[in-house]
Design a protein around this motif. Structure first.
Motif, PDB file in Angstrom:
ATOM      1  N   TYR A  13       0.845  -1.186   0.000  1.00  0.00           N
ATOM      2  CA  TYR A  13       0.000   0.000   0.000  1.00  0.00           C
ATOM      3  C   TYR A  13       0.887   1.244   0.000  1.00  0.00           C
ATOM      4  CZ  TYR A  13      -4.159  -2.751   1.062  1.00  0.00           C
ATOM      5  OH  TYR A  13      -5.200  -3.636   1.006  1.00  0.00           O
ATOM      6  N   TYR A 128      -7.167  -2.960  -3.103  1.00  0.00           N
ATOM      7  CA  TYR A 128      -6.133  -1.928  -3.230  1.00  0.00           C
ATOM      8  C   TYR A 128      -6.594  -0.608  -2.620  1.00  0.00           C
ATOM      9  CZ  TYR A 128      -3.081   1.518  -5.436  1.00  0.00           C
ATOM     10  OH  TYR A 128      -2.223   2.565  -5.658  1.00  0.00           O
ATOM     11  N   VAL A 185       0.675  -0.238  -9.981  1.00  0.00           N
ATOM     12  CA  VAL A 185      -0.779  -0.372  -9.889  1.00  0.00           C
ATOM     13  C   VAL A 185      -1.447   0.833 -10.544  1.00  0.00           C
ATOM     14  CG1 VAL A 185      -2.744  -0.580  -8.321  1.00  0.00           C
ATOM     15  CG2 VAL A 185      -0.574  -1.686  -7.769  1.00  0.00           C
ATOM     16  N   TRP A 192      -6.175  -4.815  -7.045  1.00  0.00           N
ATOM     17  CA  TRP A 192      -4.758  -4.870  -7.432  1.00  0.00           C
ATOM     18  C   TRP A 192      -4.669  -5.228  -8.907  1.00  0.00           C
ATOM     19  CZ3 TRP A 192      -1.097  -3.188  -4.215  1.00  0.00           C
ATOM     20  CH2 TRP A 192      -1.412  -3.101  -2.849  1.00  0.00           C
TER      21      TRP A 192
END
Length: 227
Positions: A13, A128, A185, A192
């Protein structure tokens, strides 16, 4: 990397120096990776899919019953889309503990679905992006100072079971598997993903304009019909 012994999927992250890592065993069941969670005052663990597509924790009526749990707080009734179905959900807040850890989140938010869902399974959220970080274990661990890095990873063993890590991958594992590959990403999606522009197969090149999405509760590689 030698994938015969260890395969690592590591998702970030954000980047911080990690000093504490939580870990729990996962099992490989019905093409998905599953962990155990202890909810409220339940005396048994509940199996949850590690799901990289959903951004909220939800549990069905299969084992857990909220009516018998006086350690949780009812927040309200809501409507959720699960497995492309509109489901009535009860929003609760209370104690949840990840099996094999001594850390309990006392104010974790989750949804209880008071009916059986046959084509989806109770899910541990690993999306995500989260609309509400109160549903994210990783963000809650980080916000409470339990981990120093908002990240997670999986280490598989030859029996298809393995270890689920929150907060980083142990240095000894990374040192024994020095090879790595990464991709950026695309922030337009909540899951993701990576931009996959082409695939080479048997000398042929196939162009692609669809994102490559990673999911941990299926055991197949699927391609868009257009591709």
């Amino acid at each position: 990397m030698n994938s015969l012994n260890v395969v690592i999927l590591f998702a970030h992250y954000s980047l911080y120096l990690c000093t504490q890592i939580l870990s729990s065993n996962f099992d490989y069941n019905f093409d998905s990776l599953d962990i155990n969670l202890m909810i409220g005052q339940s005396e048994r663990g509940e199996l949850f899919d590690l799901n990289t597509e959903v951004d909220f924790t939800w549990v069905s009526v299969s084992f857990y019953t909220s009516e018998k749990d006086d350690t949780i707080t009812f927040v309200g009734n809501e409507s959720l889309i699960i497995a492309e179905q509109n489901m009535k959900a009860q929003h609760y807040q209370g104690n949840i503990q990840l099996e094999n850890t001594d850390v309990t989140l006392s104010d974790m938010h989750y949804y209880y679905i008071p009916e059986i869902i046959y084509d989806a399974f109770d899910s541990f959220p690993l999306a995500y992006q989260f609309k509400n970080e109160a549903f994210s274990f990783i963000h809650q661990y980080y916000n409470k100072g339990i981990i120093n890095e908002r990240s997670f990873g999986f280490v598989f063993n030859p029996t298809y079971n393995g270890t689920f890590y929150i907060g980083g991958i142990p240095e000894e594992i990374k040192k024994s598997n020095p090879d790595s590959i990464s991709c950026k990403v695309n922030n337009r999606y909540s899951t993701w993903n990576c931009d996959l522009t082409e695939v080479r197969f048997n000398g042929d090149v196939y162009r692609n304009d669809m994102p490559a999405i990673f999911q941990t509760n299926i055991n197949t590689i699927a391609a868009p019909k257009k591709f």
